[in-house]
Every structure is written in C-alpha cells, then in structure tokens.
Design an enzyme around this catalytic site. Structure first.
Site, PDB file in Angstrom:
ATOM      1  N   CYS A   1       0.925  -1.130   0.295  1.00 10.62           N
ATOM      2  CA  CYS A   1      -0.072  -0.027   0.306  1.00 10.62           C
ATOM      3  C   CYS A   1       0.748   1.267   0.072  1.00 10.62           C
ATOM      4  O   CYS A   1       0.609   2.154  -1.048  1.00 10.62           O
ATOM      5  CB  CYS A   1      -0.785  -0.057   1.115  1.00 10.62           C
ATOM      6  SG  CYS A   1      -2.536   1.227   0.734  1.00 10.62           S
TER       7      CYS A   1
ATOM      8  N   CYS B   1      -6.433  -4.309   6.578  1.00 13.31           N
ATOM      9  CA  CYS B   1      -7.679  -3.152   6.906  1.00 13.31           C
ATOM     10  C   CYS B   1      -9.213  -3.821   6.068  1.00 13.31           C
ATOM     11  O   CYS B   1     -10.462  -3.614   6.072  1.00 13.31           O
ATOM     12  CB  CYS B   1      -7.530  -1.801   6.435  1.00 13.31           C
ATOM     13  SG  CYS B   1      -6.807  -2.043   4.904  1.00 13.31           S
TER      14      CYS B   1
END
EC number: 2.8.1.13
Length: 374
Positions: free
Chosen positions: A109, A208
């Site tokens: 990410c 997440c």
C-alpha cells in the site's frame, strides 16, 4: 547530514483518521507549510472494512480525519482510490497467497498507493510533497542526495514498510513524527493539547480489508476450499487441510495433526507447494535459513554495485540481523552471519547501513541450514 525540508512547501497530508497522521498534519501546518488534508477512500464498500480501532480506511475513519482537519484549520478532501487499491493491494495479496507466498499488504500500500498513486496525483496538482504519519526520517546526505533513515525512536520505527521508496519519492516525502524521540503516549498527549478527538483512538494492527480479522476465511471465500495433504519431510501423510493458502512458513498453531512427532516436539510449517496443494511440516531446526535470493529490488538512492555488509530486517516488527548482500542480474543475493527463522517467500527484506535504509526486495527463495531441508 541535514534534515529536510528547509523552506515552506505546498503539502498534501494523507490523513487516515488515526492519531499519528493527524498530529503529522498539524506539525506540518505549524511548521509554516501550506497544508491540505486528504483521506483516501480505499473501498467501494467502506462498511466492509474493519471499524472501531483502525485509523485507516472506513467511513468512521474518514469522518475522524475530516474533524481533525477542521481543528487544524486546513482544507480537506476525500479521494477515491478504491479501484487502484483493489488491484494493487487486495488482488496482489490474494494472488501471492495463492502462489504459496506470504505478502505484506501494508508495504504494498505504501509503495503503490501512498507513494505512487497519491504522490503522482499530488505532484500533478502542484503540491511539493506528501506528508504521512510514519515514524521515519528523510535526511540529505553529504553528496546532496536524500536518504531514508530509521526514526529517532526505534520502538516506533516504521522505515521497514517504507523501504520500497526510491530517491525521487523521498524528495517529495515528509515524515514529521520521525525527527524527534517521541513516544506514542507523548503523541496522544500532543493530540489532546491540539484538541484532536482522535487522541485516544486505538492503533491499527490488522489488515484493513479483512473486516473480521480472519485471513484464512477471507482467502477461502475468494479462492475456494481445496483439500490437500499435510506431510512430513519424508513425504509421509500426517493429515489434511482445506487450502494451502491458509498456512505460512514457520506456523506452529492450527496444523491439526493428530500424530505426534517422534521426538514429541512441536512441528512447524516448512514448505507450501501451491502446485501439489501440499503443506510440509517438520522440526523447528529445519526452519533455519542461512541465505536467500530476493527479486524486484528497490533502492532508496544509488544502487549498490557490488557485495556489501549490512543489517537486514525481515518483518515489520522484527529485529536486525547481520548479512552480506550483492545485486546480481537484477536480483539480490543475501547470506546471513547467523541462521534466521520465520523467513518466507513473498516477505520483504530491507537492508540497512546503520540507520540508513539502503533498499528492499521481495524474498523469492531461501537456503536452509539443515541438510535436506526444503
């Protein structure tokens, strides 16, 4: 060496909704920079992301980030990067596990979203830098080149997950939390002094996009159950599993093997074969790794041209180990001074010269210390 920057900048502050990114944005604004806050919408269905303790990607986090920006007194926007996140992080995560590797989605990410997609868009809009709440430092070396260094507080250092950044990206990166020895309690106290409601928000730890924290269940829902064998080093069948992707190298718990080892000691996952859908287990000593080959190296500055002695970090919250490393034909060849454990293909290895991050690469193969080990 001198820390950067020295002049006011137009800064885009990535505000996740957590306390670290909020304080980082506040410090950047206080330093005289022209700061704009942005929250990244990373899911087409934010309700599916983990809530309550994330500080990352949910609707709740977006609202927390907006409130923090209002208190700081900076403009705030929400940018939709859900498609990019799904392709570069979530689908990569699934594909890596399907191939028998163990990826780090947070590192991916940072590479693909926060310092590729976000930074590219920020520069196109005329911003000078992207600011995040990572604990790391950017300094200017004696040759004038920018370097990434560990945070002053080693207990909070996050340089491992930033080891994918190159010098061009570092030239446009601000990490306001990494320059001072600041504990998390002090960051929370600072947030309270600034009137930021996220001051007591719990830290984020889990992935997440896996709402319930059940990684194996998440993968099963996307890859399907596929029964295979669990075998020992000799190939003797010890049990079965419902998908090799549900295991990682070095795993001890959850093997569900009824037959005890001859010596009565625990068994660990030694190898995962996606081709045969087989998981091989064995003794802890068989996990000892003395060397590895890594691919896709990324250098935080000039790439090394020959062998060198470094310290290596193999996981986000792991310690350092001494190693020699050399780039060869686009790969990184590494030999450890002492055997290490818990090393799995797909993980990142990050090399350090003192506190300076030299670069990182993705582990492809390992060399075991035990003769005959996989």
């Amino acid at each position: 060496m001198t820390e950067t920057p020295q002049r006011p900048l137009r800064v885009l502050a990535a505000m996740s909704g957590g306390v670290d990114s909020a304080v980082a944005a506040a410090r950047a604004a206080e330093a005289g920079h022209d700061v704009t806050g942005v929250h990244l919408a990373l899911s087409a269905n934010p309700q599916s992301f983990r809530t309550g303790a994330r500080g990352c990607c949910t609707i709740e986090d977006s609202r927390d980030a907006r409130r923090a920006a209002d208190v700081i007194g900076i403009p705030f926007y929400v940018w939709d990067l859900a498609d990019r996140f799904r392709e570069d992080v979530v689908e990569d995560f699934i594909a890596e596990y399907e191939a028998g590797r163990t990826p780090n989605p947070c590192l991916r990410c940072n590479e693909k979203i926060k310092f590729a997609a976000l930074l590219d868009k920020a520069l196109a809009l005329g911003f000078d830098a992207v600011c995040t709440g990572h604990y790391a430092k950017v300094v200017v070396g004696e040759d004038g080149n920018r370097e990434l260094h560990r945070a002053s507080d080693m207990a909070k250092d996050q340089s491992y997950v930033l080891g994918v950044l190159d010098e061009k990206q570092l030239a446009h990166a601000l990490f306001p939390l990494g320059d001072t020895v600041t504990t998390k309690d002090e960051i929370r106290a600072e947030a309270e002094r600034r009137g930021l409601a996220v001051a007591r928000k719990p830290d984020s730890h889990d992935i997440c996009f896996i709402a319930d924290g059940d990684t194996q269940g998440f993968l099963a829902g996307r890859l399907g159950k596929a029964e295979g064998d669990i075998v020992d080093e000799s190939g003797t069948r010890l049990g079965t599993h419902e998908g090799a992707y549900g295991f990682t190298i070095g795993q001890r718990k959850g093997l569900r093997i009824g037959t005890p080892a001859p010596d009565g000691k625990p068994r660990y996952v030694l190898d995962i074969s996606p081709v045969t859908n087989t998981v091989t287990v064995g003794p802890a000593a068989a996990l000892d790794v003395v060397g590895l080959t890594a691919i896709k190296p990324r250098w935080c500055g000039t790439a090394p041209t020959g062998p060198g002695t470094y310290t290596a970090q193999l996981r986000a919250h792991g310690g350092e180990t001494e190693a020699t490393a050399e780039p060869v034909d686009g790969e990184l060849r590494v030999t450890f001074t002492e055997p290490v454990r818990g090393v799995a293909p797909g993980q990142a290895i990050v090399l350090y010269d003192g506190t300076r991050v030299v670069g990182s690469a993705t582990i492809a193969t390992t060399t075991r210390a035990t003769a005959g080990a996989l």
